[in-house]
Structure formats: C-alpha cells, structure tokens
Design a protein around this motif. Structure first.
Motif, PDB file in Angstrom:
ATOM      1  N   ASN A  46      -0.169  10.357  -1.183  1.00 53.51           N
ATOM      2  CA  ASN A  46       0.909   9.779  -2.603  1.00 53.51           C
ATOM      3  C   ASN A  46      -0.866   8.763  -3.716  1.00 53.51           C
ATOM      4  O   ASN A  46      -0.662   7.755  -4.109  1.00 53.51           O
ATOM      5  CB  ASN A  46       1.846   8.484  -2.026  1.00 53.51           C
ATOM      6  CG  ASN A  46       2.533   8.202  -3.450  1.00 53.51           C
ATOM      7  OD1 ASN A  46       2.373   9.155  -4.562  1.00 53.51           O
ATOM      8  ND2 ASN A  46       3.231   6.860  -3.484  1.00 53.51           N
ATOM      9  N   PRO A  47      -1.322   9.960  -3.595  1.00 49.74           N
ATOM     10  CA  PRO A  47      -2.094   9.269  -4.403  1.00 49.74           C
ATOM     11  C   PRO A  47      -2.021   9.791  -5.835  1.00 49.74           C
ATOM     12  O   PRO A  47      -2.578   8.604  -6.294  1.00 49.74           O
ATOM     13  CB  PRO A  47      -3.963  10.860  -4.515  1.00 49.74           C
ATOM     14  CG  PRO A  47      -2.710  11.734  -4.279  1.00 49.74           C
ATOM     15  CD  PRO A  47      -1.648  11.607  -3.091  1.00 49.74           C
ATOM     16  N   ASP A  48      -0.957   9.684  -6.356  1.00 50.19           N
ATOM     17  CA  ASP A  48      -1.036   9.778  -7.846  1.00 50.19           C
ATOM     18  C   ASP A  48       0.075   8.957  -8.098  1.00 50.19           C
ATOM     19  O   ASP A  48       0.717   8.922  -9.405  1.00 50.19           O
ATOM     20  CB  ASP A  48      -0.161  10.774  -8.922  1.00 50.19           C
ATOM     21  CG  ASP A  48      -0.957  12.369  -8.870  1.00 50.19           C
ATOM     22  OD1 ASP A  48      -2.325  11.334  -9.077  1.00 50.19           O
ATOM     23  OD2 ASP A  48      -0.949  13.373  -8.909  1.00 50.19           O
ATOM     24  N   ARG A  49       1.033   8.269  -6.986  1.00 55.45           N
ATOM     25  CA  ARG A  49       1.262   7.459  -7.058  1.00 55.45           C
ATOM     26  C   ARG A  49       2.700   7.268  -7.913  1.00 55.45           C
ATOM     27  O   ARG A  49       4.048   6.911  -8.451  1.00 55.45           O
ATOM     28  CB  ARG A  49       1.169   5.537  -7.820  1.00 55.45           C
ATOM     29  CG  ARG A  49      -0.323   5.422  -7.453  1.00 55.45           C
ATOM     30  CD  ARG A  49      -0.211   4.810  -6.209  1.00 55.45           C
ATOM     31  NE  ARG A  49      -1.302   3.771  -5.899  1.00 55.45           N
ATOM     32  CZ  ARG A  49      -2.290   4.468  -5.572  1.00 55.45           C
ATOM     33  NH1 ARG A  49      -2.630   5.798  -5.426  1.00 55.45           N
ATOM     34  NH2 ARG A  49      -3.406   3.461  -5.002  1.00 55.45           N
ATOM     35  N   ILE A  50       3.498   8.504  -7.562  1.00 56.63           N
ATOM     36  CA  ILE A  50       4.472   9.518  -7.905  1.00 56.63           C
ATOM     37  C   ILE A  50       5.674   9.179  -7.335  1.00 56.63           C
ATOM     38  O   ILE A  50       6.974   8.501  -7.819  1.00 56.63           O
ATOM     39  CB  ILE A  50       4.948  10.653  -8.033  1.00 56.63           C
ATOM     40  CG1 ILE A  50       3.693  11.580  -9.023  1.00 56.63           C
ATOM     41  CG2 ILE A  50       5.857  11.682  -7.881  1.00 56.63           C
ATOM     42  CD1 ILE A  50       3.526  13.031  -8.852  1.00 56.63           C
ATOM     43  N   GLN A  57       1.043  -1.218   0.070  1.00 57.72           N
ATOM     44  CA  GLN A  57       0.168   0.192   0.295  1.00 57.72           C
ATOM     45  C   GLN A  57       0.800   1.191  -0.267  1.00 57.72           C
ATOM     46  O   GLN A  57       1.857   1.369   0.607  1.00 57.72           O
ATOM     47  CB  GLN A  57      -0.860   0.066   1.047  1.00 57.72           C
ATOM     48  CG  GLN A  57      -1.974   1.026   1.617  1.00 57.72           C
ATOM     49  CD  GLN A  57      -2.491   1.459   2.414  1.00 57.72           C
ATOM     50  OE1 GLN A  57      -2.755   0.238   3.619  1.00 57.72           O
ATOM     51  NE2 GLN A  57      -3.330   2.167   3.158  1.00 57.72           N
ATOM     52  N   ILE A  58       0.898   2.080  -0.998  1.00 59.07           N
ATOM     53  CA  ILE A  58       1.841   3.021  -1.147  1.00 59.07           C
ATOM     54  C   ILE A  58       0.850   4.655  -0.862  1.00 59.07           C
ATOM     55  O   ILE A  58       1.355   5.350  -1.148  1.00 59.07           O
ATOM     56  CB  ILE A  58       2.497   3.282  -2.100  1.00 59.07           C
ATOM     57  CG1 ILE A  58       1.743   2.974  -3.499  1.00 59.07           C
ATOM     58  CG2 ILE A  58       3.632   1.497  -2.441  1.00 59.07           C
ATOM     59  CD1 ILE A  58       2.205   2.535  -4.910  1.00 59.07           C
ATOM     60  N   ASP A  59      -0.203   4.272  -0.907  1.00 52.64           N
ATOM     61  CA  ASP A  59      -1.215   6.152  -0.688  1.00 52.64           C
ATOM     62  C   ASP A  59      -1.890   5.692   0.583  1.00 52.64           C
ATOM     63  O   ASP A  59      -3.234   5.197   0.583  1.00 52.64           O
ATOM     64  CB  ASP A  59      -1.886   6.331  -1.333  1.00 52.64           C
ATOM     65  CG  ASP A  59      -2.572   7.704  -1.424  1.00 52.64           C
ATOM     66  OD1 ASP A  59      -2.256   8.214  -0.939  1.00 52.64           O
ATOM     67  OD2 ASP A  59      -4.017   7.648  -2.220  1.00 52.64           O
ATOM     68  N   PRO A  60      -1.468   6.580   1.713  1.00 51.69           N
ATOM     69  CA  PRO A  60      -0.234   7.148   1.902  1.00 51.69           C
ATOM     70  C   PRO A  60       0.818   6.128   1.649  1.00 51.69           C
ATOM     71  O   PRO A  60       1.477   5.276   1.755  1.00 51.69           O
ATOM     72  CB  PRO A  60      -0.390   8.148   3.313  1.00 51.69           C
ATOM     73  CG  PRO A  60      -1.269   6.596   3.943  1.00 51.69           C
ATOM     74  CD  PRO A  60      -2.062   6.196   2.880  1.00 51.69           C
ATOM     75  N   ILE A  61       2.314   7.296   1.844  1.00 51.29           N
ATOM     76  CA  ILE A  61       3.779   6.717   1.812  1.00 51.29           C
ATOM     77  C   ILE A  61       4.771   7.001   3.358  1.00 51.29           C
ATOM     78  O   ILE A  61       4.004   8.053   3.595  1.00 51.29           O
ATOM     79  CB  ILE A  61       4.124   6.442   0.301  1.00 51.29           C
ATOM     80  CG1 ILE A  61       5.155   5.932   0.322  1.00 51.29           C
ATOM     81  CG2 ILE A  61       4.659   8.119   0.866  1.00 51.29           C
ATOM     82  CD1 ILE A  61       5.716   5.162  -0.912  1.00 51.29           C
TER      83      ILE A  61
END
Length: 384
Positions: free
Chosen positions: A278-282, A203-207
């Motif tokens: 990190n909604p755009d997974r940048i 899970q990366i949003d949030p990060i």
C-alpha cells in the motif's frame, strides 16, 4: 356444335389431366435452421472466489504518557507519517529532573556510608586478630559494611528509575507509521492515574485484509485437489486481489498470509488474512472491500459463453450439434462466471459444438446447420 355432354366430358378429362400433373410435383422439406456454435475446448482455468473483507493496519501502537506531568507541547502534525523514535509530545520535565537530582544525592550519601563502613572493618579486623577488639565488634562492622553496600545498590536503582522517568517526559513514536489525532491537549495533566493515551500510530504499508471462508467450501477444494481437478495457484502462495468500493480493481495484488487453525462455531467459517502492498496509502484501515482469492487452477474446464447455458427444474444444460447434425441436450455442472463466460466443470467433451445463438429455433432431436458463432458488437449487444 358440340353437345352439352361432350363439353362436360372434355372438361372432366382436362381437370383429370391437371390433377395428374399437380400430383407428380413434390414439395421440398424445409431447410435445417442455422445455429451459431462454439467448439468446447478444455483449459486450465483460474478458480476465483469473492469474499467481503475489511482492511486493518499492519501494526498499531497506542502512544501513552508513562509518567505523570503536564503536557507541554505536541511535536508532530496530526495525520502525517512519523518515523520510529521521532518526538511526538513533551511533558514538563522539571519535577522529574528534581526527582533525579534527589536520587543522585541519595546515591552519593549511600556510597559515603559504604566507604565509612568498609574503613571500619579494615580497622577492627587487625585489632580482633590481636585480641584487642572482641569478635562481636568485628561482626558488627562486617554487618554494617554489607548493609551499606546494599544501600548503594538500592540508591543506584533509584537513580536509574528517575533517569528513565525523565526520559519518558519526551514521548517518541514506538513504530513508524501514520500518527492520528491528538487525544489530549497541551496543559492537561497526564499519567496521573495510569498511562494516558495521547495518540495512535498505524502502519498501513503493507496493510492487512481480513475475511472468512466456509470450511465446507475449503473441504470441497481439497477433494478437487485430491482428484486432480484442481492445481495449486502458484509456488505455495495464494494470490489475493482487492476490488475497491467504486468497483475498480486495486492494481497491486497481495498474498494470503494467515489461515486460522480453528473454525468459528457460530459461522462454520475459517478466518483468513491477506497482506497487500500500500505504498500510495489508497487502502485505509476500516474500509470494506471485495476480496478476490485465486485458490488454484481448474483442470479440464470448458469456458463457454453465458448465452449458451439454459436452466430448467433439473438444473443447467446446453444444446449441442452432434456429428449427425442433430441437436442434443447435455446436462452440465457450472463453476464460476468470468467476463461473460461460464466455466463448465463437467458434462462436456472436447470438440463438442455448443449452440450459442439460434437456440429459439431448435429443440432436442431437430436437425440444425452449425456455423461458427459470431458475437454481436458491443454497441449492438447493448442496444438489444
């Protein structure tokens, strides 16, 4: 015709008159050099610290095969987001279905035995009461009834276990996140000698961004707060910004979410962690980034242009023009440098005229004419 001596006397008199006239003229002193100054003005300046940090997933789950069997199919696309409970893999359910049916049959047999034992107790009890059956016969019937009842419970547990194993044949996502690469291909035997890893979900949003700060520096910040030189950055929360590897600032700041309670004895630093949206997974786990931490606001600090600060063997100093028009040297303590300006934390007073341009024309004790400093346009400054 005048004689030679008369002419000499006249020439001498004329020269004396010329010398007298020349001696009466006074050469004016040179004008005081012009210097560009800025007036020192105390402000509350953000205290910013930069660190090297590394990104990590907010949550990570290893997806494993929990029962033995042949992997039949992968149901997701590698590298895509999956929802919690979404089907990821299917394991051949046929052996597990057979085990469940066998457990259900054993349960039916145990229940039948329990009913027979209970009926035996019901027949023997009245006979024993009338003396037509011995007490031993009744005790044996009761013991058999208890034993068969326990066997029913064991058989029920076996059915539940077999049903659970059959459910494990359908491997689902334990958390929502991005599913990684498939670790095992279809047709492979999995779960034979223990749980087999099939993939990883992150899970990366949030990060998270993990970094560390010197404990000595933290102690200094606490002393500044105790002395009133540093105000809290916000309402109990410390803002965290991230600078991407290409030098651009990540547009969405986060908050400091964790500070360790123990200092690393090897480095003398404290582990810190920030949480960023990190909604755009940048931002991706494993990336190294620059972490910019706003740890408070410095009170009574003086931002001055970088060009005004000079250094010698004793440290940093600036030149100022006093009320008497004379140049004086002042030692200063420097904080951060942001946007081409040094933050002076000690050594200046409100309203002092700090020399920025024309420094090469004056020395301490010289007279100087102060004019407002005008920065060069960006193009000209770059050309120089």
């Amino acid at each position: 015709m005048p004689s030679f001596s008369a002419r000499a006397l006249m020439l001498g008199t004329f020269a004396a008159l010329l010398a007298a006239c020349g001696g009466s003229r006074q050469v004016p002193p040179p004008a005081a050099p012009e210097v560009g100054v800025v007036r020192a003005h105390a402000e509350d300046v953000p205290l910013v610290r930069d660190f090297v940090g590394r990104l990590s997933a907010y949550r990570t789950a290893d997806v494993r095969a929990r029962v033995a069997g042949i992997l039949l199919k992968r149901e997701y696309t590698e590298g895509t987001d999956v929802a919690q409970g979404q089907v990821l893999f299917r394991i051949d359910p046929a052996p597990l279905q057979a085990a469940l049916r066998a457990a259900e049959a054993a349960l039916a047999q145990a229940r039948a035995n329990a009913r027979n034992a209970e009926e035996t107790v019901q027949r023997v009890r009245p006979l024993a009461a009338k003396g037509w059956a011995s007490q031993q016969d009744l005790d044996n019937a009761l013991a058999n009834a208890r034993s068969t009842a326990a066997a029913v419970k064991q058989a029920e547990a076996n059915v539940a276990s077999a049903r659970l194993n059959l459910g494990y044949a359908t491997v689902t996502a334990p958390i929502a996140g991005r599913a990684g690469q498939q670790m095992v291909t279809e047709g492979a035997l999995v779960g034979q000698d223990g749980p087999t890893e099939l993939t990883v979900i992150q899970q990366i949003d949030p990060i998270y961004v993990n970094f560390s700060q010197s404990f000595a520096e933290l102690q200094q910040l606490r002393r500044q707060q105790a002395q009133g030189l540093l105000k809290p950055a916000g309402k109990g929360q410390v803002e965290v910004q991230v600078v991407l590897p290409d030098g651009t600032l990540y547009p969405q700041p986060g908050k400091l979410s964790f500070a360790d309670i123990a200092v690393d004895p090897g480095t003398g630093a404290l582990s810190l962690r920030g949480t960023l949206p990190n909604p755009d997974r940048i931002l991706l786990p494993g990336m190294f980034v620059k972490v910019r931490l706003i740890q408070g606001r410095q009170t009574h600090a003086f931002p001055i242009p970088q060009a005004a600060v000079q250094r010698d063997a004793d440290g940093a100093y600036v030149l100022v023009v006093g009320a008497d028009g004379k140049v004086a040297r002042k030692r200063v303590d420097l904080g951060d440098m942001r946007d081409g300006q040094w933050v002076v934390t000690r050594g200046l007073a409100e309203g002092e005229q700090v020399i920025v341009s024309g420094l090469q024309h004056v020395n301490p004790g010289d007279a100087a004419r102060a004019v407002p400093y005008k920065p060069l346009p960006a193009a000209r400054a770059g050309a120089r």
